[in-house]
Scaffold this motif. Structure first.
Motif, PDB file in Angstrom:
ATOM      1  N   TRP A  75       0.859  -0.970   0.147  1.00  0.00           N
ATOM      2  CA  TRP A  75       0.194  -0.325   0.454  1.00  0.00           C
ATOM      3  C   TRP A  75       0.884   0.886  -0.339  1.00  0.00           C
ATOM      4  O   TRP A  75       0.485   2.574  -0.901  1.00  0.00           O
ATOM      5  CB  TRP A  75      -1.433   0.309   0.682  1.00  0.00           C
ATOM      6  CG  TRP A  75      -1.341   1.507   1.321  1.00  0.00           C
ATOM      7  CD1 TRP A  75      -2.950   1.719   0.988  1.00  0.00           C
ATOM      8  CD2 TRP A  75      -1.331   2.417   2.351  1.00  0.00           C
ATOM      9  NE1 TRP A  75      -3.267   2.526   0.729  1.00  0.00           N
ATOM     10  CE2 TRP A  75      -2.306   3.317   1.945  1.00  0.00           C
ATOM     11  CE3 TRP A  75      -0.761   3.039   3.415  1.00  0.00           C
ATOM     12  CZ2 TRP A  75      -2.468   4.485   2.967  1.00  0.00           C
ATOM     13  CZ3 TRP A  75      -0.719   4.150   3.689  1.00  0.00           C
ATOM     14  CH2 TRP A  75      -1.732   4.971   3.670  1.00  0.00           C
ATOM     15  N   GLU A 282     -10.408   4.246   3.634  1.00  0.00           N
ATOM     16  CA  GLU A 282      -9.063   3.068   4.478  1.00  0.00           C
ATOM     17  C   GLU A 282      -9.066   3.508   5.324  1.00  0.00           C
ATOM     18  O   GLU A 282      -7.843   2.824   6.068  1.00  0.00           O
ATOM     19  CB  GLU A 282      -7.925   3.464   3.241  1.00  0.00           C
ATOM     20  CG  GLU A 282      -7.967   3.788   2.032  1.00  0.00           C
ATOM     21  CD  GLU A 282      -6.452   4.453   1.380  1.00  0.00           C
ATOM     22  OE1 GLU A 282      -6.455   2.988   0.369  1.00  0.00           O
ATOM     23  OE2 GLU A 282      -6.249   4.861   1.740  1.00  0.00           O
ATOM     24  N   ASP A 351      -8.794   0.313  -5.309  1.00  0.00           N
ATOM     25  CA  ASP A 351      -8.658  -0.024  -4.152  1.00  0.00           C
ATOM     26  C   ASP A 351      -6.974  -1.393  -4.664  1.00  0.00           C
ATOM     27  O   ASP A 351      -7.607  -2.327  -3.642  1.00  0.00           O
ATOM     28  CB  ASP A 351      -9.434  -0.300  -2.782  1.00  0.00           C
ATOM     29  CG  ASP A 351      -9.969   1.223  -2.550  1.00  0.00           C
ATOM     30  OD1 ASP A 351      -9.529   2.060  -2.493  1.00  0.00           O
ATOM     31  OD2 ASP A 351     -10.914   0.661  -1.776  1.00  0.00           O
TER      32      ASP A 351
END
Length: 503
Positions: A75, A282, A351
């Motif tokens: 990420w 998130e 995502d």
């Protein structure tokens, strides 16, 4: 290499076993005379099982730590990789890649060369202009001039996550001189008079990457004139109103590639996250990362961690890179996944952090699909990695099968190790559509490009793209691609190895 899970927890288990052995020895010595076996109390099964419980719990914790570190690295990698460009281009004023400080445009009146190292896999068709934006105090206003319809240009607006949140291009301007505004996540207000459109970034620091097409070396002065007309100013200056209080100064940590590629990665990530407010989608992810010390603006002291924790986090980083290698081999090299999947808005990527990770690793700041299409050649037609020390190659476009484009296409070669342009005797790093009048056509009207280390012969040198004596890869770019490219009804030709002529 990733550490096996049983190996990661062996010091703890060994310690338990040694402690149990010492306790047994001590008990025997303290008792002195040994009682008959019949008098000894029966062992309690519950107490006998107790030493295993902490070991199992710690093993679970270490496994979860490793998994979280892997996900956090995937990420966060684009954020930290982007910091390398930010630091070199806008912070390190004494560095070779510095262009301009924050909220200023730095123009480079030339295309990229092998000496440009701040961005991997750069294009060498469009001179760049660079704008790193600090949007904490107030928005910025960007002005672009009228640009002829034949010349491609764009201003790619990118947040700290490396999402392309907007474009200033021909579609946005209709080719006319136009004014736009970029606002950070904290700004609240209406579109000011005279501003065509307001673009909102999710992060307080953002990037504007300008591309202006260069047709030929003799066209460079025209590009310089256009670059000089790109303007940026704070909103207060544009409106002629008093400026708001300045934002607090930022102490930027020096970028060290060795540190960024190890546990120090998370120190950079924590520093940068203070400029990236948590988005709703998130929130749970950021909370999970906080459990291992990944929090905005907090120190991340890897040296203070227990050895087993450091090993687990290091193994998590290795797991992330291994996942990427597998993804490249099974998804990218097989063309199941393209650049269209790896670059774009947050909504477009849905995502998918592995896709974003791959995009940042292979060529950070790639354009969204509607703006440019990238097709890669990491392997040849036989599935082998491209290597100029082993083979010569041809890339042949059949008659009437050149890449369909609304702007231009180019074929650019990169060193497989550094991911940068390659020094060569022709000082040629690409072949593009602007060069078509100088290229030699095949007898049937097709076009063959020769991609190899040695010259293919004087009669073919116009079509030669020099390769290094080692691994390389090629990127086929198409700016403002035609529909046949976007829907993949047009297929790129294969990179075909050919028999190398004897010296």
């Amino acid at each position: 290499m990733a550490m096996p899970r049983n190996q990661a927890r062996s010091p703890f288990i060994a310690g338990l076993r040694l402690a149990a052995l010492l306790i047994s020895v001590f008990a025997l010595g303290a008792c002195g005379k040994r009682e008959p076996e019949s008098a000894a109390p029966a062992p309690d099964p519950a107490s006998a099982a107790q030493p295993a419980a902490p070991a199992a719990a710690d093993a679970t914790r270490i496994s979860e730590l490793r998994a979280t570190a892997k996900d956090a690295y995937i990420w966060g990698y684009p954020i930290v990789e982007g910091y390398k460009s930010m630091y070199q281009q806008a912070v390190d004023a004494k560095g070779a890649n510095f262009h301009a400080g924050f909220n200023q445009i730095g123009n480079v009146a030339q295309v990229a060369t092998p000496k440009d190292t701040s961005i991997i896999t750069p294009n060498s068709d469009t001179p760049y202009s660079f704008l790193w934006m600090d949007l904490r105090a107030e928005p910025l206003v960007i002005s672009v001039p009228a640009i002829d319809a034949k010349r491609y240009f764009s201003v790619q607006l990118i947040d700290l996550y490396t999402y392309n949140f907007a474009y200033i291009n021909r579609a946005a301007t209709d080719g006319k001189a136009s004014v736009f505004m970029v606002a950070g996540p904290d700004w609240k207000g209406e579109t000011p008079k005279g501003v065509r459109e307001v673009f909102r970034a999710e992060t307080q620091l953002a990037y504007g990457l300008f591309r202006t097409q260069l047709f030929s070396p003799s066209d460079l002065d025209n590009v310089k004139r256009l670059q000089a007309q790109y303007k940026v100013q704070p909103l207060s200056a544009f409106l002629g109103t008093p400026a708001p209080p300045p934002a607090p100064p930022i102490t930027f940590p020096p970028y060290d590639p060795e540190q960024a590629n190890g546990l120090g990665f998370f120190s950079y990530l924590n520093f940068l996250l203070q400029f990236a407010p948590t988005v709703d989608s998130e929130a749970a992810l950021r909370q999970r990362f906080a459990g291992i010390g990944i929090e905005a603006g907090k120190p991340f002291d890897a040296a203070a961690l227990p050895p087993a924790d450091r090993e687990a986090i290091t193994a998590g980083i290795a797991d992330a890179n291994q996942a990427l290698e597998q993804f490249i081999a099974t998804e990218i090299n097989t063309e199941k996944v393209s650049s269209a999947d790896m670059f774009g808005t947050r909504a477009a990527l849905k995502d998918n952090y592995l896709y974003r990770f791959a995009g940042a690793k292979l060529g950070i700041y790639g354009n969204s699909a509607s703006e440019a299409d990238y097709q890669s050649y990491f392997v040849d037609a036989q599935g082998r990695p491209a290597d100029g020390s082993q083979h010569d190659y041809v890339l042949r476009f059949a008659k009437d099968q050149l890449p369909p484009t609304n702007a231009f296409w180019s074929v650019t070669l990169y060193d497989g190790k550094s991911k940068l342009l390659v020094d060569n005797p022709l000082d040629r790093h690409l072949i593009n559509s602007a060069m078509l009048p100088t290229l030699k056509r095949d007898a049937d009207g097709g076009l063959t490009l020769y991609i190899q280390q040695a010259s293919p012969g004087k009669d073919k040198e116009s079509n030669w793209l020099p390769a290094p004596a080692g691994p390389f890869y090629v990127i086929l770019r198409n700016y403002s691609p035609g529909q046949a490219v976007l829907d993949r009804s047009w297929q790129k030709p294969a990179l075909t190895p050919v028999e190398r002529k004897a010296d």
